[in-house]
Design an enzyme around this catalytic site. Structure first.
Site, PDB file in Angstrom:
ATOM      1  CE  LYS A  50     -59.396  85.603   2.534  1.00  0.00           C
ATOM      2  NZ  LYS A  50     -59.116  85.283   3.925  1.00  0.00           N
ATOM      3  CB  SER A 555     -15.574  89.419  11.058  1.00  0.00           C
ATOM      4  OG  SER A 555     -14.587  89.363  12.062  1.00  0.00           O
TER       5      SER A 555
END
Lengths: 652, 390
Positions: A50, A555
Site C-alpha cells: 500500500k 456507586s
C-alpha cells in the site's frame, strides 16, 4: 540522486502540464483552477504494498521535490527494504516510531494532482487493531482502493476492509490486485480473485466495484498501462481515479438540509444562519422549516462575501437569511418545508468503538450529530459484528475496535436522517463525558418508533399534590462512598430521624435491591452500571410518588451518578459523599470483604482493583473520620431542612 | 455484462416510470436491478430532456477519441448491471478550491461556536493571509469574531511589520502582539544563540506565554499537512495538554466533518483550518481571490550576504557582517517568511503571481528547505511539535 529508480517514467500524465508551466502559465492556472477533487482511502496491509503504491503515485505525479527524494534515498539505505532502490513506502510513513518499526499506525493524508484532478489520499493501516483508524479515513472518502496480494488472494483482512468500506457507505470501490509480477502476470490468477470477490461483495451491497491487476513496485497499471499484461484492456488505477464521479448525485437531488452551525448577528438589522449544506440545494424563495421547532419561513438571501448567490448545493458553506423573524439556533436543522427530516429520540444504530475503555450499555455519553450535541445512552447492544466473519454474536459491552448494532436513546428529540440517505444527519460521534475523548462513531439506521407511540399517561394527581399531602419535597438522598465508609449506617439513622419528624421515606440498599430487582447482575463494570441505572429508575419513580428516597450504594463511577441525577428533576438529587480514607474503611472491614479482595478471592472490588471516582461537588459532604455516624446523620437532616425539603410545596 | 443496450434502456424507462409514480430509489433499484446512481441519472435525464433523453447509446468509445484506454471491466456487485466509468472529465459542480474553501469555513465556524475564547495565530506569511481571508468569508458580514495573535520574535523582516499593520488597519481587526520578555531580557538573538534556541525561546515559549496570559482555549494555526511528514498525521483539531504538549499517540479520531472541541480547564486545542491545502492550492487561491501578500514574496533587488550556502538579506543594522564583507544587491525573493536572519532567499525574476507559481512548479525544491529550523534531523518537527511549537 544516489538511488537507482527502477521505473523512472512519468507515463506522459504530466507532459502537457509541463509544456504549459514552461510556456503558458496563465493557461495552466486556468486549467488547474477548474479541477475537481477526489478523496480516496487506501486499505490493505503494509505487506500488500500500500505505501509503495501511494509513494509511486506521489513520485510519478511529481509531488516529490528533489530534497525530499534525497532524504528518502538516504533513509532507504538506512531502513529500506528495497536493497538500495528507492523504498517508496518511506515517503509515506510519517511518525518516527512507525518508520523504525516499519508499520503505519495512524491515518496519514497525502496530496497529489494530475492534469485532471486533485487527490487527497487517506492512508490507513491494515491490521485489525487499527479498525478505528480505517473507519476514520473512510468517513470522508469518495472512493476506496482495496489492495490485495495476488499471491494470497482474498484474505480475512480484504473482507474486513470491504465490510468497513460498505458500512461507511463509500460509493466507489477499486479492488487492486497487486504483485502480479510475482504471479507471472497470469490472467487466470486475476480472474479467480475477481470471481471470488464478486461473490463476497454481493452480500455487502457495494454499488460499484472495479478490479485492476497491477504491480505497484514495477509500476504496471498504476499510472501507465502494463506491457506485461496485454490481456488486460482496462484503464490504469490513476486513469480510473481521474474519471470516477466525485459528486454524489443522489445527495444533490435529496431534499434540502442544513444544520445551523452559528447564528451571525453583527447588528440588529442582520440575522444570518451559517452552516454547511448536508443535502440537496437551496434558492432564495424556497419554503423552509426549522427543526425541531417546526416553524416555517422562506429563504430571503444566500449571503457570501463575494455577493449573494442564486443557488447553493450540498457541500457549500453558506449563510442564509430568512424572510421572517423566526428563531433558530446552533443544532437546529433548516429543511425544505414539504419534506423535513425525521425527529426522534430512540434509534437503531451501528457503533464502531474507538477507545480502550469499553462501551457499556446504560452509561450516558455525549452524542454529536450535525451541529447538535446531546446526551445519549445505549439502551441495548443487539449484537456485535465479527469484522472478520461478519457473524453476529451477543455482547454485554463493546471493546476497542468492535462494531455493534445498538439501540440508543437521546435525552431529547433530535432531527436526523438515516446514514444511508444523508451522512451529515446520520453519522455521529460519541464523546466521554469525563475525559472528553472521542470514544466511538456511529451511523443511524432508523428511528425506533416507540417515542411516537408511547405517550406518557397524563395523570390528574401529580407530584406536587402528593408532596403537599406528605408535607415534604420529594428527593433522592444519594449516599456514595467506599465499602465500609458507613453509608448504610448513616442512611439508617437519617431515615429514623425523618420518620420521627413525620416524613415519608424509603431506604434502598444492597439488601433489598441485590436480592430481588438486581439479582441477575454480577460485579463486572457493565453489570455495575446496569445496577445503578435500575436503582436510579426506581428511585425516580419513588420521588414521583412523593417520597424522600435514601439510597446507600458504593456507586463508584461519576458517569452513573450523573445518570441517576438526570432521571429526576433539577434540585431533587442530593449527592451525599460519605468520605473515608481507604485505610480506615479497610481497617473497619465490617463484612470482611477487603480481606477477601486482598487475597484475590473477590474481583473488581472498589478501592482495591476497581477505581472509586469521588464526587467533585457533592450537595452534602460528611467526613466519618471527623464525626460519628450520629453526627453525620444530624448533618444530613440539617442540610435537607436548609434546602427546604422538609416542608411541603406551595400549591396554586 | 449480460444485458443488451435495448434491455438496459427498457429498464431505464421502467425505472423513470417507477420514480415518477413515487417509488423510492431503493425500491426502484430492487425492482429493476439498476443501481441507485443509474436510476438517478435516468430520472434526471427525463426531467431535462423528456423520454428521448432516457435511453443510452451503444457502449464503447466514440469514434475518433484517442489517447484513452478502454474502461476497466467492472464486476457486477449486487446486480448484473456494472457501472462503467466513462473516461471523460467529470463535470463536477464544485472545483477543488471551492471544496477546500467550504471545508475551511466549516472548521472555523465550529471553533467559534464551541470555543470560550478563540484566537488566530497570525504569522504575516502567505498561509496566514489565506487563513485570514477565509475567516473574513466565514463570518461575513460580521468581522472575524476573534483577535489575531502575532508572536513576535522582533527579528521579522521590516516589510512584514509594515504589511501586518496595514492589514490590521484596513480590515479593522484586533491584533495582539506578544514578545517573550524573558528572551528580551536575556538578549536572545539568532546570531549568538543559534536558530534552535532562538526559535524555542522566542517562538515556542512566547506562544505558550501568550496563550496562558490571555486564556485562549482554541488557537487557529496555518499549518498544512503537505508541508512535512509529521504534520500529515496531525488532526485538524489538535488537542494540547495543559502543558501545551502534543501527544501523537493520543489523538482523537476525526470522522466526517464532526470535530470534538471539548476540553477541560487549562487544556487547549490548536485548529488547522487549511490542513488539506497544498502549497500550489495556496498560491492558486491567492491568485484567484486577489489576496494581498507581503511584497517579499515577489522578486526585487535586495542586499544579501552568503551564510552556510544560504542567501540572507541584510534587513537592518543588527546583522553582523564579517570584516570587509559588503552586501550584494541581487534579484531575489522569499518562498517562506520568518525571522530574516534564518530565512534563505532564492534567485528569482518573478514579479507577478503567475510567475511565482511558474517558478515554484519548475523549481522542484520543497518549500521548507528555505527555513533553517527544519534542517536538523528528519524527525525534528515532530519533536518540536510535541514540545508545543505550533
Amino acid at each position: 540522486m544516489s538511488a537507482n529508480i527502477t521505473t523512472p517514467t512519468t507515463g506522459g500524465m504530466q507532459d502537457e502540464s509541463d509544456r504549459l508551466i514552461a510556456g503558458d502559465i496563465d493557461a495552466y492556472l486556468e486549467r488547474h483552477e477548474h479541477k475537481s477533487l477526489l478523496r480516496f482511502i487506501t486499505c490493505g496491509s503494509v505487506d500488500d504494498g500500500k505505501s509503495t503504491l501511494i509513494g509511486r503515485l506521489l513520485y510519478e505525479s511529481k509531488v516529490l521535490f528533489e530534497d525530499q527524494l534525497d532524504t528518502v534515498a538516504a533513509e532507504s539505505k538506512k531502513f529500506g527494504t528495497q536493497g538500495g532502490n528507492i523504498d517508496f513506502a518511506l515517503l509515506v510513513d510519517g511518525l518516527s516510531a512507525e518508520r523504525e518499526q516499519g508499520i503505519t499506525i495512524d491515518v496519514a493524508y497525502r496530496f497529489f494532482s494530475t492534469d485532471r484532478r486533485k487527490f487527497i489520499v487517506a492512508d490507513t493501516p491494515g491490521h485489525e487493531q487499527y479498525t478505528r483508524n480505517m473507519v476514520t479515513g473512510a468517513s470522508s472518502a469518495d472512493a476506496a482502493v482495496i489492495l490485495c496480494d495476488a499471491r494470497a488472494g482474498l484474505l480475512t483482512q480484504t473482507r474486513r476492509h470491504s465490510y468497513l468500506v460498505s458500512l461507511l457507505g463509500i460509493r466507489h470501490v477499486v479492488l487492486a490486485v497487486n504483485k502480479m509480477d510475482l504471479m507471472r502476470w497470469d490472467e487466470s490468477v486475476f480472474d479467480a480473485i475477481c470471481e471470488e470477490y464478486r461473490e463476497f461483495a454481493q452480500g455487502l451491497g457495494i454499488e460499484s466495484i472495479t478490479a485492476i491487476p497491477m504491480s505497484a513496485l514495477e509500476g504496471d497499471n498504476v499510472t501507465t498501462p502494463s506491457t506485461n499484461m496485454p490481456w488486460y484492456r482496462g484503464t490504469t488505477l490513476l486513469g480510473l481515479l481521474e474519471t470516477l464521479k466525485v459528486e454524489d448525485e443522489a445527495a444533490l437531488e435529496a431534499p434540502f438540509r442544513m444544520p445551523v452551525q452559528w447564528v451571525n448577528r453583527p447588528n440588529l438589522d442582520f440575522r444570518g444562519y451559517a452552516g454547511t449544506i448536508s443535502a440537496g440545494s437551496v434558492k432564495p424563495g424556497d419554503a423552509i422549516r426549522v427543526q425541531p421547532s417546526g416553524r416555517t419561513s422562506t429563504i430571503a438571501r444566500i449571503v457570501t462575501m463575494d455577493g449573494d448567490k442564486e443557488e447553493a448545493i450540498a457541500g457549500d458553506a453558506v449563510t442564509l437569511t430568512l424572510a421572517d423573524e423566526i428563531d433558530a439556533s446552533r443544532g437546529d436543522v433548516i429543511s425544505t418545508s414539504e419534506e423535513p427530516a425525521g425527529s426522534a429520540d430512540q434509534f437503531e444504530t451501528t457503533i464502531v468503538w474507538m477507545h480502550e475503555e469499553p462501551m457499556l450499555a446504560g452509561r450516558p455519553y455525549l452524542l454529536k450529530l450535525g451541529t447538535q450535541t446531546v446526551t445519549a445512552t445505549v439502551t441495548s447492544i443487539r449484537h456485535e459484528v465479527n469484522v472478520n466473519t461478519l457473524e453476529e454474536a451477543a455482547a454485554r459491552q463493546l471493546e476497542l475496535n468492535s462494531i455493534g448494532v445498538c439501540n440508543i436513546k437521546t435525552d431529547r428529540v433530535i432531527p436526523f436522517e438515516a446514514y444511508a440517505d444523508n451522512k451529515g444527519l446520520g453519522g455521529f460521534i460519541l464523546i466521554d463525558r469525563l475525559t472528553n475523548a472521542t470514544v466511538g462513531a456511529g451511523m443511524l439506521h432508523f428511528a425506533l418508533r416507540r417515542a411516537d407511540n408511547i405517550h406518557m399517561q397524563a395523570v390528574d394527581v401529580a407530584k406536587p399534590v402528593r408532596a403537599a399531602m406528605k408535607n415534604q419535597k420529594p428527593c433522592v438522598v444519594w449516599f456514595t462512598g467506599l465499602s465500609g465508609a458507613g453509608k448504610s449506617t448513616i442512611a439508617n439513622i437519617v431515615e429514623k430521624k425523618l420518620a420521627a419528624l413525620g416524613h415519608h421515606t424509603y431506604l434502598l440498599d444492597g439488601d433489598n435491591v441485590r436480592h430481588g430487582l438486581n439479582k441477575d447482575l454480577g460485579f463486572t463494570d457493565a453489570d455495575r452500571v446496569e445496577n445503578i441505572r435500575r436503582i436510579g429508575e426506581v428511585a425516580g419513580l419513588m420521588v414521583d410518588s412523593g417520597l424522600i428516597v435514601l439510597t446507600a450504594f458504593i456507586s463508584p463511577f461519576r458517569s452513573e451518578r450523573a445518570l441517576a441525577r438526570s432521571l429526576v428533576a433539577e434540585g431533587e438529587f442530593i449527592e451525599t459523599y460519605v468520605e473515608t480514607p481507604l485505610s480506615v474503611a479497610e481497617e473497619r472491614d465490617p463484612k470482611g470483604l477487603y480481606k477477601k479482595a486482598r487475597r484475590g478471592e473477590l474481583k473488581n472490588f472498589t478501592g482495591i482493583d476497581s477505581p472509586y471516582e469521588a464526587p467533585e461537588s457533592p450537595e452534602i459532604l460528611v467526613d466519618t473520620g471527623a464525626m460519628s455516624a450520629e453526627q453525620a446523620a444530624e448533618r444530613v437532616v440539617a442540610e435537607l431542612r436548609k434546602a427546604g425539603m422538609l416542608e411541603g410545596p406551595e400549591l396554586d | 455484462m449480460s444485458q443488451s443496450v435495448e434491455e438496459l434502456n427498457q429498464l431505464r424507462r421502467q425505472a423513470v416510470e417507477l420514480r415518477l409514480a413515487g417509488t423510492t430509489v431503493k425500491d426502484t433499484a430492487a425492482r429493476t436491478g439498476l443501481s441507485a446512481p443509474t436510476i438517478t441519472a435516468a430520472t434526471k435525464a427525463y426531467r431535462q430532456g423528456g423520454w428521448d433523453a432516457v435511453p443510452v447509446g451503444p457502449r464503447g468509445r466514440p469514434k475518433g477519441s484517442t489517447n484513452t484506454t478502454a474502461p476497466a471491466p467492472a464486476i457486477a456487485a449486487s446486480q448484473p448491471l456494472p457501472e462503467i466509468p466513462e473516461l471523460t472529465i467529470d463535470p463536477a459542480r464544485r472545483t477543488h478550491l471551492e471544496r477546500l474553501e467550504a471545508e475551511s469555513l466549516h472548521i472555523m465556524r465550529e471553533v467559534v461556536a464551541e470555543a470560550d475564547k478563540p484566537v488566530m495565530l497570525y504569522s504575516v506569511g502567505k498561509d496566514s493571509a489565506v487563513m485570514l481571508h477565509l475567516a473574513r468569508k466565514a463570518f461575513y458580514p460580521a468581522p472575524p469574531p476573534f483577535p489575531l495573535l502575532h508572536v513576535d520574535t522582533t527579528w521579522k523582516f521590516r516589510a512584514m511589520y509594515e504589511f501586518r499593520d496595514t492589514i490590521v488597519e484596513d480590515y479593522g481587526l484586533e491584533l495582539i502582539r506578544h514578545v517573550n520578555p524573558d528572551g528580551i531580557r536575556q538578549g536572545v538573538n539568532p546570531f549568538t544563540h543559534g536558530s534552535a534556541l532562538h526559535t524555542d525561546i522566542m517562538k515556542t515559549e512566547g506562544l505558550k506565554q501568550a496563550l496562558n496570559e490571555h486564556g485562549f482555549d482554541i488557537a487557529f494555526g496555518g499549518a498544512r499537512r503537505d508541508e512535512e511528514k509529521s504534520r500529515a498525521k496531525e488532526r485538524v483539531f489538535s488537542f494540547r495538554t495543559a502543558e501545551h504538549r502534543w501527544e501523537p499517540k493520543a489523538q482523537r479520531p476525526e470522522l466526517w466533518n464532526l470535530y470534538n472541541a471539548r476540553k477541560r480547564r487549562g487544556e487547549s486545542i490548536r485548529v488547522f483550518p487549511i490542513s488539506n491545502w497544498t502549497e500550489l492550492d495556496i498560491w492558486q487561491y491567492i491568485h484567484k481571490e486577489n489576496i494581498p501578500i507581503v511584497p517579499l514574496y515577489y522578486s526585487a533587488k535586495r542586499p544579501i550576504v552568503h551564510r552556510d550556502g544560504t542567501m540572507i538579506m541584510v534587513d537592518d543594522d543588527r546583522m553582523p557582517l564579517n570584516p570587509g564583507e559588503v552586501p550584494e544587491m541581487r534579484s531575489v525573493r522569499f518562498r517562506t517568511l520568518g525571522c530574516y536572519p534564518l530565512t534563505g532567499a532564492v534567485d528569482s525574476t518573478a514579479t507577478t503571481l503567475p510567475e511565482i507559481i511558474q517558478e515554484m512548479l519548475l523549481a522542484r525544491t520543497s518549500e521548507r528547505q528555505g527555513r533553517m529550523i527544519d534542517h536538523d534531523a528528519a524527525a525534528s518537527m515532530e519533536k518540536k511539535k510535541q514540545e508545543g511549537y505550533f
